[in-house]
Motif scaffolding. Structure first.
Motif, short mmCIF file in Angstrom:
data_model
loop_
_atom_site.label_atom_id
_atom_site.label_comp_id
_atom_site.label_asym_id
_atom_site.label_seq_id
_atom_site.Cartn_x
_atom_site.Cartn_y
_atom_site.Cartn_z
N LEU A 80 0.65 -1.11 0.05
CA LEU A 80 -0.12 0.03 -0.06
C LEU A 80 0.70 1.12 -0.13
O LEU A 80 1.88 1.42 0.76
CB LEU A 80 -0.89 0.13 1.41
N ALA A 81 0.48 2.18 -0.87
CA ALA A 81 1.31 3.56 -0.92
C ALA A 81 0.14 4.43 -0.47
O ALA A 81 -0.84 4.44 -1.17
CB ALA A 81 1.83 3.63 -2.30
N SER A 82 0.64 5.56 0.13
CA SER A 82 0.03 6.77 0.64
C SER A 82 -0.63 7.52 -0.48
O SER A 82 -0.17 7.81 -1.43
CB SER A 82 0.72 7.46 1.66
N GLY A 83 -1.99 7.96 0.06
CA GLY A 83 -2.87 8.81 -0.97
C GLY A 83 -2.73 10.17 -0.46
O GLY A 83 -1.96 10.67 0.43
N ALA A 84 -3.76 10.80 -1.05
CA ALA A 84 -3.85 12.34 -0.54
C ALA A 84 -4.78 12.82 0.77
O ALA A 84 -4.61 13.95 1.17
CB ALA A 84 -4.62 13.15 -1.93
N ASP A 139 5.30 3.27 2.84
CA ASP A 139 5.76 4.65 3.31
C ASP A 139 5.22 4.69 4.73
O ASP A 139 4.36 3.83 5.05
CB ASP A 139 5.57 5.83 2.41
N ASP A 140 5.64 5.56 5.48
CA ASP A 140 5.22 5.72 6.83
C ASP A 140 3.61 6.11 6.89
O ASP A 140 3.20 5.56 7.93
CB ASP A 140 5.96 6.84 7.38
N ARG A 141 2.97 6.82 6.24
CA ARG A 141 1.61 7.19 6.05
C ARG A 141 0.89 5.81 5.89
O ARG A 141 -0.25 5.39 6.43
CB ARG A 141 1.17 8.27 5.36
N ALA A 142 1.23 5.00 4.76
CA ALA A 142 0.98 3.84 4.65
C ALA A 142 0.92 2.88 5.83
O ALA A 142 -0.21 2.10 6.14
CB ALA A 142 1.36 3.27 3.49
N GLU A 143 1.92 2.84 6.53
CA GLU A 143 2.14 2.14 7.84
C GLU A 143 0.94 2.65 8.80
O GLU A 143 0.41 1.42 9.31
CB GLU A 143 3.38 2.19 8.28
N LYS A 144 0.71 3.51 8.85
CA LYS A 144 -0.39 4.19 9.70
C LYS A 144 -1.68 3.70 9.24
O LYS A 144 -2.29 3.38 10.23
CB LYS A 144 -0.14 5.83 9.95
N MET A 145 -1.88 3.88 8.06
CA MET A 145 -3.15 3.66 7.49
C MET A 145 -3.56 1.93 7.83
O MET A 145 -4.47 1.58 8.05
CB MET A 145 -3.42 3.70 6.10
N ILE A 146 -2.48 1.19 7.35
CA ILE A 146 -2.58 -0.37 7.76
C ILE A 146 -2.89 -0.40 9.20
O ILE A 146 -3.84 -1.39 9.54
CB ILE A 146 -1.41 -1.28 7.39
N SER A 147 -2.51 0.22 10.14
CA SER A 147 -2.59 0.01 11.56
C SER A 147 -4.25 0.55 11.88
O SER A 147 -4.80 -0.25 12.55
CB SER A 147 -1.71 0.91 12.35
N THR A 148 -4.53 1.59 11.21
CA THR A 148 -5.88 2.09 11.47
C THR A 148 -6.90 0.90 11.10
O THR A 148 -7.98 0.88 11.55
CB THR A 148 -6.20 3.52 10.48
N LEU A 149 -6.65 0.41 9.60
CA LEU A 149 -7.65 -0.76 9.25
C LEU A 149 -7.27 -1.86 10.11
O LEU A 149 -8.04 -2.95 9.58
CB LEU A 149 -7.28 -0.89 7.85
N GLY A 150 -6.58 -2.14 11.03
CA GLY A 150 -6.62 -3.30 11.84
C GLY A 150 -5.84 -4.47 10.97
O GLY A 150 -5.90 -5.58 11.22
N LEU A 151 -5.06 -4.29 9.97
CA LEU A 151 -4.31 -5.31 9.51
C LEU A 151 -2.89 -5.38 9.89
O LEU A 151 -2.29 -4.37 10.12
CB LEU A 151 -4.32 -4.87 7.78
N ALA A 152 -2.51 -6.60 9.88
CA ALA A 152 -1.03 -7.12 10.09
C ALA A 152 -0.29 -6.81 8.97
O ALA A 152 -0.78 -7.30 7.75
CB ALA A 152 -1.23 -8.64 10.60
N THR A 153 1.00 -6.23 9.29
CA THR A 153 1.77 -6.06 8.10
C THR A 153 2.75 -7.30 7.98
O THR A 153 2.90 -7.91 8.84
CB THR A 153 2.63 -4.78 8.45
#
Length: 331
Positions: A283-287, A316-330
Motif C-alpha cells: 500500500l502506498a499513501s494517498g492524498a 511509506d510511513d503514512r501507509a504504515e499508519k493506515m494499515i494500523s488504522t484498518l487493523g491489518l497485520a503487516t
C-alpha cells in the motif's frame, strides 16, 4: 443512487447498535428515501415488524410497519411451504416468531408432545436448554427444521453477543442435521423484501459479508458494505467472490454522496494505490486519510487471487499508519 429503485437495509450493526443509531445513519436514510423505496431487512427474528418500526421511528426514521421485513416472516413463509394448514410447529424463539407462525395459518407449540411437524428457530435472548431439548426431540423424530438465520454473532453496544446461529449449532451438534435457512445469506428473506417493494433493481446494504453481501449475490443484486458492524478490513480483503460487495464505505453517510465513488473496483481511493510484489500487497499513501478508500485500493489487488486475501506491507510511513488504522497485520 439513480440506478436503484429500492434499498434493502440491514439493521443490527448497520442502522443501530443496541438501542442507539449509528452516527449519520438516520439523516442519510431520510435523504435516500426521497429517491428510492427504503426497506429494512433484518435477520433478527426476536421482534415483530410493528415493534421494529416503532423503534426506528423513535430514532427519527420515517416508515410504516410494512417497510420492515424480518427473518421471522421469511421463516414462517418457508415453514408454511412444508406444512398443511393448522399443523403444529415447534417454535424456538420469541413470541414475535410464534405470531408469524399463526399469521401463516399454522399452530405454534412449545413441546415435542404436541407432535410438531416442523421446528422453526429464531433468535431470542431467553432461549434455554429446555426448549432446545424439545426441539431436539422433534428433530430426531423427523420434523422439518427451518432456521430464521444462522448468524453466529449479534452486534450490540457492548460488543458481539451469541446470535441465532450459535443456538442453531447446538441442535446441529445434538441432532446431526442441517436446517433449511430462511434469512440472509439464503434468498427467501431478500426475495420477500424485493417482492414487497416491487423492486426491479435493488441495492442490498449491510455490515456482514457472510449474510448481507452474500445474500445480495444470492438474489443477483448489487451490494454496499459499511464498516460499522461485524465484518472487518481483513475480512473484506479475504472475501471469496460470493461475498464481495459492489460498494464499500465507512458508514451509511455514503448514501448522501456520489455512490459510484465508493465502487470497490473502479471508485475513488483518495489517491491510495496498491501493487503486488512477490506475493505481498503493498500500500502506498494517498492524498487524504480515507481508510475506506485505502481499503478499496487494497481489494483491487488482493481480489486478483481466486480466494482473495494477501500479506500486506506499507510503502511509506503514512501507509504504515493506515494499515494500523484498518487493523491489518503487516508483512
Amino acid at each position: 443512487m439513480s440506478g436503484y429503485d429500492a434499498l434493502l437495509v440491514d439493521l443490527d450493526g448497520t442502522v443501530y447498535r443496541g438501542p442507539d443509531a449509528i452516527d449519520g445513519a438516520v439523516e442519510s436514510l431520510e435523504v435516500a428515501r426521497r429517491g428510492a423505496t427504503v426497506s429494512y431487512v433484518t435477520n433478527n427474528a426476536s421482534r415483530g415488524p410493528d415493534e421494529v418500526a416503532e423503534h426506528l421511528r423513535e430514532l427519527g426514521l420515517t416508515l410504516e410497519s410494512g417497510d420492515v421485513v424480518t427473518s421471522a416472516q421469511a421463516g414462517a413463509a418457508v415453514v408454511a411451504e412444508h406444512c398443511e394448514p393448522g399443523a403444529p410447529v415447534l417454535v424456538v424463539g420469541a413470541e414475535a416468531l410464534a405470531e408469524e407462525i399463526r399469521l401463516v395459518g399454522l399452530t405454534p407449540v412449545r413441546s415435542e408432545e404436541d407432535a410438531p411437524v416442523a421446528v422453526v428457530q429464531g433468535h431470542s435472548p431467553d432461549t434455554g436448554w429446555r426448549i432446545l431439548a424439545e426441539a431436539a426431540l422433534a428433530l430426531n423424530r423427523g420434523a422439518h427444521w427451518v432456521a430464521c438465520n444462522v448468524d453466529p454473532t449479534l452486534p450490540n453496544e457492548r460488543g458481539f453477543l451469541p446470535g441465532n446461529g450459535a443456538m442453531v449449532a447446538v441442535l446441529r451438534t445434538a441432532c446431526r442435521r442441517e436446517p433449511e435457512v430462511a434469512g440472509k445469506p439464503a434468498a427467501p428473506l431478500l426475495r420477500q423484501a424485493i417482492e414487497r417493494a416491487g423492486a426491479r433493481r435493488p441495492l442490498v446494504i449491510g455490515d456482514r459479508l457472510d449474510t448481507d453481501i452474500a445474500g445480495g449475490h444470492a438474489v443477483e443484486a448489487d451490494s454496499l458494505l459499511v464498516l460499522t458492524g461485524v465484518s472487518t478490513a481483513a475480512d473484506v480483503l479475504g472475501a471469496p467472490p460470493e461475498q464481495r460487495p459492489t460498494y464499500l464505505g465507512p458508514d451509511l453517510q455514503v448514501l448522501g454522496g456520489e455512490l459510484d465513488a465508493f465502487r470497490v473496483l473502479d471508485g475513488d481511493t483518495g489517491g491510495w494505490t496498491a501493487s503486488r510484489e512477490d506475493g505481498v500487497v503493498v500500500l502506498a499513501s494517498g492524498a487524504d486519510d480515507d481508510a475506506a478508500g485505502a481499503l478499496r485500493a487494497l481489494c483491487r489487488v488482493a481480489w486478483d487471487a481466486p480466494a482473495g486475501g494477501a500479506e500486506v506491507r506499507a510503502a511509506d510511513d503514512r501507509a504504515e499508519k493506515m494499515i494500523s488504522t484498518l487493523g491489518l497485520a503487516t508483512g
